[in-house]
Design a protein around this motif. Structure first.
Motif, PDB file in Angstrom:
ATOM      1  N   CYS A 175       0.843  -1.190   0.000  1.00  0.00           N
ATOM      2  CA  CYS A 175       0.000   0.000   0.000  1.00  0.00           C
ATOM      3  C   CYS A 175       0.885   1.249   0.000  1.00  0.00           C
ATOM      4  CB  CYS A 175      -0.903  -0.007   1.225  1.00  0.00           C
ATOM      5  SG  CYS A 175      -0.015  -0.049   2.788  1.00  0.00           S
ATOM      6  N   PRO A 176       0.338   2.400  -0.368  1.00  0.00           N
ATOM      7  CA  PRO A 176       1.145   3.629  -0.379  1.00  0.00           C
ATOM      8  C   PRO A 176       1.839   3.845   0.952  1.00  0.00           C
ATOM      9  CG  PRO A 176      -1.000   4.015  -1.375  1.00  0.00           C
ATOM     10  CD  PRO A 176      -1.045   2.630  -0.797  1.00  0.00           C
ATOM     11  N   LEU A 177       3.033   4.427   0.889  1.00  0.00           N
ATOM     12  CA  LEU A 177       3.792   4.649   2.115  1.00  0.00           C
ATOM     13  C   LEU A 177       3.022   5.544   3.081  1.00  0.00           C
ATOM     14  CD1 LEU A 177       7.353   5.276   0.646  1.00  0.00           C
ATOM     15  CD2 LEU A 177       6.564   3.249   1.871  1.00  0.00           C
ATOM     16  N   PRO A 178       3.026   5.198   4.365  1.00  0.00           N
ATOM     17  CA  PRO A 178       2.370   6.084   5.340  1.00  0.00           C
ATOM     18  C   PRO A 178       3.110   7.406   5.427  1.00  0.00           C
ATOM     19  CG  PRO A 178       3.623   4.370   6.439  1.00  0.00           C
ATOM     20  CD  PRO A 178       3.624   4.026   4.988  1.00  0.00           C
ATOM     21  N   ALA A 179       2.437   8.401   5.945  1.00  0.00           N
ATOM     22  CA  ALA A 179       3.056   9.722   6.069  1.00  0.00           C
ATOM     23  C   ALA A 179       4.314   9.633   6.921  1.00  0.00           C
ATOM     24  CB  ALA A 179       2.066  10.696   6.701  1.00  0.00           C
ATOM     25  N   ALA A 180       5.360  10.309   6.447  1.00  0.00           N
ATOM     26  CA  ALA A 180       6.636  10.281   7.167  1.00  0.00           C
ATOM     27  C   ALA A 180       6.890  11.633   7.814  1.00  0.00           C
ATOM     28  CB  ALA A 180       7.766   9.939   6.216  1.00  0.00           C
ATOM     29  N   HIS A 181       7.431  11.609   8.994  1.00  0.00           N
ATOM     30  CA  HIS A 181       7.825  12.819   9.706  1.00  0.00           C
ATOM     31  C   HIS A 181       9.276  12.642  10.144  1.00  0.00           C
ATOM     32  CE1 HIS A 181       3.574  13.917   9.776  1.00  0.00           C
ATOM     33  NE2 HIS A 181       3.330  12.693  10.209  1.00  0.00           N
ATOM     34  N   ALA A 182       9.917  13.713  10.495  1.00  0.00           N
ATOM     35  CA  ALA A 182      11.285  13.611  10.996  1.00  0.00           C
ATOM     36  C   ALA A 182      11.298  12.648  12.179  1.00  0.00           C
ATOM     37  CB  ALA A 182      11.791  14.983  11.406  1.00  0.00           C
ATOM     38  N   PHE A 183      12.167  11.658  12.119  1.00  0.00           N
ATOM     39  CA  PHE A 183      12.158  10.624  13.157  1.00  0.00           C
ATOM     40  C   PHE A 183      13.579  10.289  13.584  1.00  0.00           C
ATOM     41  CE2 PHE A 183      12.485   6.157  14.400  1.00  0.00           C
ATOM     42  CZ  PHE A 183      11.595   6.127  15.462  1.00  0.00           C
ATOM     43  N   THR A 184      13.827  10.398  14.861  1.00  0.00           N
ATOM     44  CA  THR A 184      15.083   9.957  15.461  1.00  0.00           C
ATOM     45  C   THR A 184      14.727   8.972  16.562  1.00  0.00           C
ATOM     46  OG1 THR A 184      16.147  12.079  15.033  1.00  0.00           O
ATOM     47  CG2 THR A 184      17.172  10.642  16.675  1.00  0.00           C
ATOM     48  N   PRO A 185      15.128   7.711  16.414  1.00  0.00           N
ATOM     49  CA  PRO A 185      14.730   6.730  17.424  1.00  0.00           C
ATOM     50  C   PRO A 185      15.295   7.071  18.792  1.00  0.00           C
ATOM     51  CG  PRO A 185      16.386   5.827  15.941  1.00  0.00           C
ATOM     52  CD  PRO A 185      15.952   7.124  15.358  1.00  0.00           C
ATOM     53  N   PRO A 186      14.479   7.098  19.826  1.00  0.00           N
ATOM     54  CA  PRO A 186      14.982   7.387  21.179  1.00  0.00           C
ATOM     55  C   PRO A 186      15.844   6.240  21.693  1.00  0.00           C
ATOM     56  CG  PRO A 186      12.690   6.716  21.266  1.00  0.00           C
ATOM     57  CD  PRO A 186      13.030   6.846  19.813  1.00  0.00           C
ATOM     58  N   PRO A 187      16.744   6.506  22.618  1.00  0.00           N
ATOM     59  CA  PRO A 187      17.599   5.448  23.176  1.00  0.00           C
ATOM     60  C   PRO A 187      16.804   4.313  23.814  1.00  0.00           C
ATOM     61  CG  PRO A 187      18.377   7.622  23.832  1.00  0.00           C
ATOM     62  CD  PRO A 187      17.043   7.825  23.192  1.00  0.00           C
ATOM     63  N   THR A 188      15.589   4.635  24.254  1.00  0.00           N
ATOM     64  CA  THR A 188      14.775   3.618  24.935  1.00  0.00           C
ATOM     65  C   THR A 188      14.017   2.726  23.961  1.00  0.00           C
ATOM     66  OG1 THR A 188      12.969   5.236  25.089  1.00  0.00           O
ATOM     67  CG2 THR A 188      14.457   5.055  26.978  1.00  0.00           C
ATOM     68  N   LEU A 189      14.158   2.965  22.645  1.00  0.00           N
ATOM     69  CA  LEU A 189      13.427   2.157  21.672  1.00  0.00           C
ATOM     70  C   LEU A 189      14.157   0.830  21.466  1.00  0.00           C
ATOM     71  CD1 LEU A 189      10.960   2.147  19.798  1.00  0.00           C
ATOM     72  CD2 LEU A 189      12.454   2.952  17.968  1.00  0.00           C
ATOM     73  N   ALA A 199       8.139   4.949  13.767  1.00  0.00           N
ATOM     74  CA  ALA A 199       9.357   4.189  13.480  1.00  0.00           C
ATOM     75  C   ALA A 199       9.154   3.282  12.272  1.00  0.00           C
ATOM     76  CB  ALA A 199       9.759   3.363  14.699  1.00  0.00           C
ATOM     77  N   ALA A 200       7.988   2.616  12.216  1.00  0.00           N
ATOM     78  CA  ALA A 200       7.707   1.734  11.084  1.00  0.00           C
ATOM     79  C   ALA A 200       7.655   2.521   9.782  1.00  0.00           C
ATOM     80  CB  ALA A 200       6.386   0.999  11.313  1.00  0.00           C
TER      81      ALA A 200
END
Length: 402
Positions: free
Chosen positions: A103-117, A279-280
């Motif tokens: 399916c079409p890519l979901p909306a993307a936003h600036a993402f930096t994974p937190p250390p707790t992820l 994240a996904a």
């Protein structure tokens, strides 16, 4: 009216003349509008050419290069000249199109994974994944008790009518009849009770199958803008079918665990979509932008992949260790102590991803792993029959999970 090779036919065309098998035993009558199911039947009947309405012929020829280009793009990262890769590419091209795109890519936003992820934190934060269906918990108790009887297992599973119906349909399906015939376990009549199903498959095998099927509803509420769940489960069922065929051909006495492992091999992606949609989405966009495999984008961006997350989830649920490891290691079978299960799932993932419809977000054919293929003990010449068998049963088995 123009006559075209069956390889150029596509769903939506209208037959202008009867299409018959070479011996005349099977016929699809003129006037029928071709569906994907019709096309599979015609291929199974070994029909070479069909006559279609004139207005259908020209678009078929013009659409073929686009389909071929899409298939080649999905194989571009794989080793050129490798016989297995070449055979899979030919099988994909023979189907006149690549499997449906995700399916079409979901909306993307600036993402930096937190250390707790971390996988552990993601699983700990989801109360739904802790609150498993009661039938799952009871089946797990049956599996862990060496003194459990056939009657006890049947009674536990029978408390969930929906699960019971799915299992009996699955065991009575043509696919199970075919694989049980290969393994010498074909029953003399329909399997009309859970007790008989347990006796036929074995307590551990039917219980494992029931556990796998019982957890599917936990992910029914994932938004459509994240992933097409129908296509996701279609790919998962396809991997399960191929894995069970591979295990059956190897003479494995417990092939059901391979179907369940295939069914759940990408469950970690569903956990990501459910718990960490940002994240996904970021991993999907990274893979699309760079042309890399989605599993590599997950590792690069998150520091772990969906297979690790899925394996940890099955460990949390106390699935049998062999099944947990098959899911955890299917992208890297050599990393485990017992690589056979993971190798068969990895090979099945590549076969299904290359030739069968459906998808879990990955836009490319999964990586070729030579050692996994050596363990699976299948060569390029055997692929057409294997793929045809899985493909012929895919619609029916998918319908059982609807």
């Amino acid at each position: 009216m123009p006559t075209i090779p069956l390889s150029k036919a596509r769903a939506g065309m209208v037959l202008a003349a009867d299409a018959e098998s070479p011996g005349g035993d099977y016929r699809l009558t003129a006037g029928a509008t071709l569906s994907e199911g019709n096309l599979r039947l015609l291929r199974g009947w070994h029909v070479q050419d069909i006559t279609v309405a004139a207005e259908d012929a020209a678009p078929a020829a013009s659409s073929q290069p686009d389909a071929a280009t899409a298939v080649r793009a999905r194989f571009a990262h794989l080793p050129v000249g490798q016989p297995i890769v070449a055979a899979l590419r030919e099988l994909a091209l023979a189907r006149a199109a690549a499997p449906p795109s995700p399916c079409p890519l979901p909306a993307a936003h600036a993402f930096t994974p937190p250390p707790t992820l971390t996988p552990e934190r993601i699983l700990a934060d989801d109360p739904v994944l802790v609150s498993l269906p009661e039938v799952f918990m009871r089946i797990r108790e049956v599996l862990s008790d060496q003194d459990s009887t056939v009657e006890e297992a049947a009674a536990v599973i029978g408390k969930d009518p929906s699960l019971t119906a799915k299992l009996l349909k699955l065991v009575n399906s043509a696919f199970y009849a075919r694989t049980m015939r290969v393994s010498g376990g074909l029953p003399p009549g329909p399997v009309d009770s859970l007790t008989r199903a347990v006796m036929l498959l074995g307590l551990n095998q039917l219980s494992t199958l029931a556990m796998g099927v019982s957890v599917l509803p936990l992910f029914k509420d994932i938004p459509a803008q994240c992933i097409d769940m129908r296509q996701f489960w279609r790919h998962s069922v396809g991997v399960g079918l191929v894995a069970k065929i591979l295990a059956t051909h190897q003479g494995d006495p417990s092939p059901e665990r391979f179907f369940v492992a295939g069914l759940l091999h990408d469950i970690g992606r569903l956990v990501l979509f459910k718990q960490q949609p940002a994240a996904a989405a970021a991993t999907l966009h990274r893979a699309a932008a760079t042309g890399c495999l989605l599993v590599d984008a997950e590792r690069e961006l998150l520091g772990f992949d969906h297979a690790t997350l899925g394996g940890l989830l099955l460990r949390k649920w106390r699935f049998p260790e062999s099944l947990e490891q098959a899911v955890w290691r299917h992208h890297d079978p050599a990393s485990g102590d017992e690589p056979m299960e993971a190798a068969l799932i990895g090979v099945a993932d590549m076969i299904a991803g290359a030739t069968l419809s459906g998808g879990s977000g990955e836009r490319l054919v999964p990586r070729f792993m030579p050692e996994a293929w050596r363990i699976a003990a299948i060569d390029a010449r055997e692929l057409p029959e294997l793929v045809a068998m899985a493909e012929s049963h895919l619609d029916v088995v998918c319908a059982m999970f609807a």
